[in-house]
Design a protein around this motif. Sequence first.
Motif, PDB file in Angstrom:
ATOM      1  N   THR A   1     -31.919 -10.065  58.163  1.00 15.40           N
ATOM      2  CA  THR A   1     -31.489  -8.607  59.117  1.00 15.40           C
ATOM      3  C   THR A   1     -32.862  -7.625  59.450  1.00 15.40           C
ATOM      4  OG1 THR A   1     -28.884  -7.851  58.459  1.00 15.40           O
ATOM      5  CG2 THR A   1     -30.261  -6.589  59.464  1.00 15.40           C
ATOM      6  N   LEU A   2     -33.276  -7.739  58.382  1.00 14.69           N
ATOM      7  CA  LEU A   2     -34.977  -6.827  58.527  1.00 14.69           C
ATOM      8  C   LEU A   2     -35.601  -7.569  59.045  1.00 14.69           C
ATOM      9  CD1 LEU A   2     -34.756  -5.012  54.440  1.00 14.69           C
ATOM     10  CD2 LEU A   2     -34.390  -4.271  57.021  1.00 14.69           C
ATOM     11  N   ALA A   3     -35.645  -8.653  59.314  1.00 11.35           N
ATOM     12  CA  ALA A   3     -36.838  -9.662  59.622  1.00 11.35           C
ATOM     13  C   ALA A   3     -36.498  -9.099  60.901  1.00 11.35           C
ATOM     14  CB  ALA A   3     -36.872 -11.231  59.128  1.00 11.35           C
ATOM     15  N   ALA A   4     -35.175  -9.603  61.571  1.00 11.02           N
ATOM     16  CA  ALA A   4     -34.788 -10.191  62.674  1.00 11.02           C
ATOM     17  C   ALA A   4     -35.028  -8.558  63.452  1.00 11.02           C
ATOM     18  CB  ALA A   4     -33.431 -10.569  63.066  1.00 11.02           C
ATOM     19  N   SER A   5     -34.698  -7.892  62.734  1.00 13.19           N
ATOM     20  CA  SER A   5     -35.221  -5.945  63.324  1.00 13.19           C
ATOM     21  C   SER A   5     -36.458  -5.844  63.737  1.00 13.19           C
ATOM     22  CB  SER A   5     -34.399  -5.472  62.648  1.00 13.19           C
ATOM     23  OG  SER A   5     -33.214  -5.452  62.388  1.00 13.19           O
ATOM     24  N   PHE A   6     -37.460  -6.531  62.691  1.00 14.89           N
ATOM     25  CA  PHE A   6     -38.704  -6.076  62.789  1.00 14.89           C
ATOM     26  C   PHE A   6     -39.352  -6.917  63.691  1.00 14.89           C
ATOM     27  CE2 PHE A   6     -39.209  -3.777  58.379  1.00 14.89           C
ATOM     28  CZ  PHE A   6     -40.385  -3.206  58.683  1.00 14.89           C
ATOM     29  N   LEU A   7     -38.351  -8.444  64.102  1.00 14.91           N
ATOM     30  CA  LEU A   7     -39.832  -8.777  65.023  1.00 14.91           C
ATOM     31  C   LEU A   7     -39.608  -7.966  67.154  1.00 14.91           C
ATOM     32  CD1 LEU A   7     -38.595 -12.419  64.291  1.00 14.91           C
ATOM     33  CD2 LEU A   7     -40.407 -11.379  64.083  1.00 14.91           C
ATOM     34  N   VAL A   8     -37.925  -7.679  66.758  1.00 14.91           N
ATOM     35  CA  VAL A   8     -37.650  -6.233  67.626  1.00 14.91           C
ATOM     36  C   VAL A   8     -37.729  -5.328  67.689  1.00 14.91           C
ATOM     37  CG1 VAL A   8     -35.675  -5.712  69.664  1.00 14.91           C
ATOM     38  CG2 VAL A   8     -35.001  -8.319  68.365  1.00 14.91           C
ATOM     39  N   ALA A   9     -37.968  -4.467  67.001  1.00 14.26           N
ATOM     40  CA  ALA A   9     -38.613  -3.790  66.322  1.00 14.26           C
ATOM     41  C   ALA A   9     -40.175  -3.125  67.374  1.00 14.26           C
ATOM     42  CB  ALA A   9     -38.494  -3.508  65.594  1.00 14.26           C
ATOM     43  N   THR A  10     -41.515  -4.949  66.628  1.00 16.33           N
ATOM     44  CA  THR A  10     -42.636  -4.680  67.319  1.00 16.33           C
ATOM     45  C   THR A  10     -42.531  -4.323  68.918  1.00 16.33           C
ATOM     46  OG1 THR A  10     -42.993  -6.879  66.400  1.00 16.33           O
ATOM     47  CG2 THR A  10     -43.130  -5.572  65.038  1.00 16.33           C
ATOM     48  N   VAL A  11     -42.294  -5.043  69.482  1.00 12.65           N
ATOM     49  CA  VAL A  11     -41.639  -5.632  70.599  1.00 12.65           C
ATOM     50  C   VAL A  11     -41.637  -4.155  71.031  1.00 12.65           C
ATOM     51  CG1 VAL A  11     -40.978  -6.989  72.745  1.00 12.65           C
ATOM     52  CG2 VAL A  11     -41.457  -7.949  70.616  1.00 12.65           C
ATOM     53  N   ILE A  12     -40.424  -3.480  71.479  1.00 10.05           N
ATOM     54  CA  ILE A  12     -39.874  -2.699  71.753  1.00 10.05           C
ATOM     55  C   ILE A  12     -40.027  -0.864  71.429  1.00 10.05           C
ATOM     56  CG2 ILE A  12     -37.462  -3.804  72.906  1.00 10.05           C
ATOM     57  CD1 ILE A  12     -35.935  -2.616  70.656  1.00 10.05           C
ATOM     58  N   LEU A  13     -40.397  -0.500  69.864  1.00 14.31           N
ATOM     59  CA  LEU A  13     -41.007   0.441  69.845  1.00 14.31           C
ATOM     60  C   LEU A  13     -41.886   1.305  70.317  1.00 14.31           C
ATOM     61  CD1 LEU A  13     -38.716   0.054  66.577  1.00 14.31           C
ATOM     62  CD2 LEU A  13     -38.054   1.698  68.391  1.00 14.31           C
ATOM     63  N   LEU A  14     -42.596   2.372  70.358  1.00 14.90           N
ATOM     64  CA  LEU A  14     -43.485   2.812  70.243  1.00 14.90           C
ATOM     65  C   LEU A  14     -44.249   3.209  69.202  1.00 14.90           C
ATOM     66  CD1 LEU A  14     -42.712   5.562  73.012  1.00 14.90           C
ATOM     67  CD2 LEU A  14     -44.282   3.672  73.513  1.00 14.90           C
ATOM     68  N   PRO A  15     -45.003   3.344  68.477  1.00  9.45           N
ATOM     69  CA  PRO A  15     -45.670   3.322  67.487  1.00  9.45           C
ATOM     70  C   PRO A  15     -44.584   4.735  66.041  1.00  9.45           C
ATOM     71  CG  PRO A  15     -47.580   3.543  69.064  1.00  9.45           C
ATOM     72  CD  PRO A  15     -46.207   3.316  69.697  1.00  9.45           C
ATOM     73  N   ASN A  16     -44.940   5.747  66.548  1.00 10.11           N
ATOM     74  CA  ASN A  16     -43.852   6.724  65.926  1.00 10.11           C
ATOM     75  C   ASN A  16     -42.679   6.071  65.299  1.00 10.11           C
ATOM     76  OD1 ASN A  16     -46.128   8.118  66.261  1.00 10.11           O
ATOM     77  ND2 ASN A  16     -45.270   9.424  67.225  1.00 10.11           N
ATOM     78  N   ASP A  17     -41.637   5.227  66.414  1.00 15.63           N
ATOM     79  CA  ASP A  17     -40.777   5.161  65.553  1.00 15.63           C
ATOM     80  C   ASP A  17     -40.749   3.687  65.141  1.00 15.63           C
ATOM     81  OD1 ASP A  17     -39.263   6.414  68.224  1.00 15.63           O
ATOM     82  OD2 ASP A  17     -39.379   5.252  69.293  1.00 15.63           O
ATOM     83  N   LEU A  18     -41.382   3.098  65.619  1.00 20.68           N
ATOM     84  CA  LEU A  18     -42.037   1.923  64.580  1.00 20.68           C
ATOM     85  C   LEU A  18     -41.999   2.096  62.945  1.00 20.68           C
ATOM     86  CD1 LEU A  18     -41.919  -1.229  64.930  1.00 20.68           C
ATOM     87  CD2 LEU A  18     -44.574  -1.014  64.967  1.00 20.68           C
ATOM     88  N   GLU A  19     -43.045   3.148  62.952  1.00 18.73           N
ATOM     89  CA  GLU A  19     -42.878   4.356  61.842  1.00 18.73           C
ATOM     90  C   GLU A  19     -41.933   4.758  61.005  1.00 18.73           C
ATOM     91  OE1 GLU A  19     -45.635   7.682  59.556  1.00 18.73           O
ATOM     92  OE2 GLU A  19     -46.264   6.738  61.167  1.00 18.73           O
ATOM     93  N   TRP A  20     -41.014   5.279  62.081  1.00 19.18           N
ATOM     94  CA  TRP A  20     -40.022   5.335  61.432  1.00 19.18           C
ATOM     95  C   TRP A  20     -38.896   4.603  60.855  1.00 19.18           C
ATOM     96  CZ3 TRP A  20     -37.086   8.629  58.948  1.00 19.18           C
ATOM     97  CH2 TRP A  20     -35.694   8.481  58.509  1.00 19.18           C
ATOM     98  N   PHE A  21     -39.222   3.140  61.821  1.00 21.74           N
ATOM     99  CA  PHE A  21     -37.971   1.879  61.651  1.00 21.74           C
ATOM    100  C   PHE A  21     -38.301   1.914  59.944  1.00 21.74           C
ATOM    101  CE2 PHE A  21     -37.666  -3.102  61.769  1.00 21.74           C
ATOM    102  CZ  PHE A  21     -36.207  -2.962  61.616  1.00 21.74           C
ATOM    103  N   ALA A  22     -39.678   1.652  60.048  1.00 26.76           N
ATOM    104  CA  ALA A  22     -40.410   1.011  58.941  1.00 26.76           C
ATOM    105  C   ALA A  22     -40.408   1.683  57.674  1.00 26.76           C
ATOM    106  CB  ALA A  22     -42.196   1.175  58.826  1.00 26.76           C
ATOM    107  N   THR A  23     -39.768   3.056  57.859  1.00 27.06           N
ATOM    108  CA  THR A  23     -39.495   3.728  56.828  1.00 27.06           C
ATOM    109  C   THR A  23     -38.380   3.592  56.514  1.00 27.06           C
ATOM    110  OG1 THR A  23     -41.101   5.954  57.268  1.00 27.06           O
ATOM    111  CG2 THR A  23     -38.978   6.111  55.723  1.00 27.06           C
TER     112      THR A  23
END
Length: 146
Positions: A82-104
């Motif tokens: 789930t994390l791997a698939a979510s990270f793939l999508v997140a890197t494409v659709i999230l802005l940097p601040n949102d990506l940082e929150w996602f990583a947290t």
Amino acid sequence: METRSYRPDVDGLRGLAILAVLLYHYRVTGISGGFIGVDIFFVISGFLITRNILQDIQAGTWSYGRFYIRRARRLFPALFATLAASFLVATVILLPNDLEWFATTALHSVVSTSNFLYWMELGYFGPTAERTPLLHTWSLSVVEES
């Protein structure tokens, strides 16, 4: 790894729980109790965890280490997929601040503390809850803490 006795009645309850959650999230008219599905999952988890611990105690094989190893073997493959698939999508659709929150949130998911993170940072029904793809991992953390 030993096998536990299969319980078709528990699978039936899981099916009802999944149905309640899905109907709620798809906003089916007249369905407002999706949370009962989560409650059913908590009861099932408590029942199965307690049963397994009692069986191990009776057999003289119970230990915290063995418990957590078995739990990791069962949950981590699905969590990491789930994390791997979510990270793939997140890197494409999230802005940097949102990506940082996602990583947290991903980090807290892995160490079973996401329930505390969400409680402290946004609340389950907070305005950013819909933009938190890993919000569902709070329930794994709650079961872990109990």
